[in-house]
Design an enzyme around this catalytic site. Structure first.
Site, PDB file in Angstrom:
ATOM      1  N   CYS A  99     -43.703 -91.076 -17.182  1.00 47.22           N
ATOM      2  CA  CYS A  99     -42.531 -91.818 -17.648  1.00 47.22           C
ATOM      3  C   CYS A  99     -41.549 -90.764 -18.124  1.00 47.22           C
ATOM      4  O   CYS A  99     -41.744 -90.182 -19.193  1.00 47.22           O
ATOM      5  CB  CYS A  99     -42.881 -92.793 -18.772  1.00 47.22           C
ATOM      6  SG  CYS A  99     -41.409 -93.549 -19.510  1.00 47.22           S
ATOM      7  N   CYS A 102     -39.454 -92.106 -21.500  1.00 49.11           N
ATOM      8  CA  CYS A 102     -40.087 -92.249 -22.814  1.00 49.11           C
ATOM      9  C   CYS A 102     -41.572 -91.957 -22.646  1.00 49.11           C
ATOM     10  O   CYS A 102     -41.943 -90.787 -22.445  1.00 49.11           O
ATOM     11  CB  CYS A 102     -39.807 -93.600 -23.455  1.00 49.11           C
ATOM     12  SG  CYS A 102     -39.966 -95.041 -22.387  1.00 49.11           S
ATOM     13  N   SER A 103     -42.421 -92.954 -22.674  1.00 51.44           N
ATOM     14  CA  SER A 103     -43.851 -92.684 -22.539  1.00 51.44           C
ATOM     15  C   SER A 103     -44.593 -93.946 -22.122  1.00 51.44           C
ATOM     16  O   SER A 103     -45.689 -94.205 -22.593  1.00 51.44           O
ATOM     17  CB  SER A 103     -44.409 -92.160 -23.858  1.00 51.44           C
ATOM     18  OG  SER A 103     -44.079 -93.073 -24.887  1.00 51.44           O
ATOM     19  N   CYS A 104     -43.990 -94.759 -21.237  1.00 47.00           N
ATOM     20  CA  CYS A 104     -44.620 -95.987 -20.754  1.00 47.00           C
ATOM     21  C   CYS A 104     -45.991 -95.650 -20.164  1.00 47.00           C
ATOM     22  O   CYS A 104     -46.099 -94.778 -19.305  1.00 47.00           O
ATOM     23  CB  CYS A 104     -43.757 -96.647 -19.689  1.00 47.00           C
ATOM     24  SG  CYS A 104     -42.134 -97.119 -20.296  1.00 47.00           S
TER      25      CYS A 104
END
Lengths: 193, 96, 98
Positions: A99, A102-104
């Site tokens: 991602c 962000c950090s999905c």
């Protein structure tokens, strides 16, 4: 307002929690309960799905068409979670999930995202230098193999269904699940017997 | 609606330069061509959700790009597959 | 700053592939964010917008969940769920207790 936001995070958390509790919006019991639910999700759940897909062709097809339904079929709670897509590795194609924004992360089936998945270096390099990135884990793909990097930018979460390694013929689902690691289901590593 | 296999162009638009916003189209894809792989249905527009505004549902697509089109170094066998909302995509005509 | 795909400044930076255990603070911020979402007090896209608004130096310096709590707090203030005066008083009271 910007100044007060520069207060240390631990102090902010305590203060915000106290205020929300005083207003009756969020209770300590709710936080404790939510934390326990989140702590319970772990890569072992995704590994069970992978092992079942390796041994049950109908489950594999169902998992590739709807990951969330396939997770629920194994008792993994998916309510309130984003849709889950499953990317199948083959002899010609390897999948890698990132991602960049962000950090999905497929938290429902793998748990909290690991440190490296959230790091700036991983997020920056995965789309531009994916083969160099994989080398950090000692993963080297054949030159002829296609590498597909899935940038998880929106409403879906993605997990990789790795290839079943040679030398695992006749293994039980439990034993197969035990060799599937977190990184295998994001695509930075490849399971081995 | 964009059919699988359609050629599309990601808009070369930079709302960041015009004021506060929240964009889920990575900068590195803007202005690049890709191919629609599939449609996922429609989801509330995160550009509005981010500001707690009423959010219309917009179709979401999986779009494939050649990594080497964007960054020339490295293998020509790498593909990027990214979720992009319809309002960021322009169909590329057969003539172009 | 958050839109990191292909960012040149990180292309030569190795990835720290070691496991880092989460702290109680990390887990509580995570749980709080989920609850605020479930109760429709603050959504995940609002969290992200708040993180994206953090200046670059702080974005790179702060830990993952320190960015989250800063964004959560900023959102709650902007939305009027809590006021700056209330937060100030609560922080001061906490300071007194230490």
């Amino acid at each position: 307002m910007d100044k007060i936001l520069e207060t240390d995070g631990e102090r902010l958390l305590v203060a915000v929690r106290n205020l929300l509790e005083a207003k009756g919006l969020v209770t300590t019991a709710e936080i404790t309960e939510r934390r326990a639910i989140t702590d319970a999700a772990n890569p072992g759940q995704g590994a069970r799905m992978v092992a079942k897909a390796w041994t049950d062709p109908a489950y594999r097809v169902a998992m590739l068409s709807d990951g969330a339904k396939a997770a629920e079929a194994l008792g993994i709670p998916m309510r309130g979670m984003p849709p889950l897509g499953v990317l199948e590795n083959t002899a010609e194609l390897h999948n890698l999930v990132v991602c960049t924004l962000c950090s999905c992360y497929p938290r429902a089936v793998l748990g909290y995202p690991p440190f490296w998945f959230k790091s700036a270096a991983y997020r920056a390099r995965a789309v531009r230098d994916p083969r160099g990135l994989l080398a950090e884990w000692g993963t080297h793909l054949p030159e002829a193999m296609k590498l597909r990097v899935v940038d998880s930018t929106a409403d879906y979460r993605w997990m990789v269904l790795p290839m079943r390694p040679a030398g695992t013929e006749g293994w039980s689902e439990e034993k197969l699940a035990s060799i599937v690691r977190e990184g295998d289901m994001i695509g930075v590593t490849i399971p081995a017997a | 609606m964009l059919a699988p296999g359609s050629q599309v162009l990601v808009k070369n638009d930079w709302p960041e330069t015009r004021g506060p916003c929240h964009i889920r189209t990575p900068h590195y894809l803007r202005g690049h061509r890709g191919v629609v792989v599939r449609q996922f249905g429609a989801f509330p527009n995160p550009e509005d959700l981010a500001f707690a505004r009423p959010a219309a549902r917009v179709p979401l697509y999986h779009v494939a790009f050649s990594r080497q089109d964007i960054w020339p170094e490295g293998s020509d066998r790498d593909e990027l597959l990214v979720e992009i909302y319809e309002h960021w995509l322009e169909p590329v005509g057969a003539a172009s | 700053m958050h839109d990191l795909g292909g960012a040149s400044k990180f292309m030569c930076e190795p990835v720290d592939i070691e496991a880092h255990a989460l702290t109680d603070f990390d887990r509580e911020v995570d749980a709080l964010r989920q609850l605020l979402g479930a109760k429709e007090i603050m959504g995940v896209d609002e969290l992200r917008r708040g993180i994206e608004a953090i200046p670059e130096a702080d974005y790179l310096r702060l830990s993952y969940y320190r960015k989250w709590i800063r964004s959560i707090t900023g959102n709650l203030l902007q939305k009027g769920v809590i006021t700056e005066a209330e937060l100030r008083a609560e922080l001061d009271a906490g300071q007194g207790r230490v």
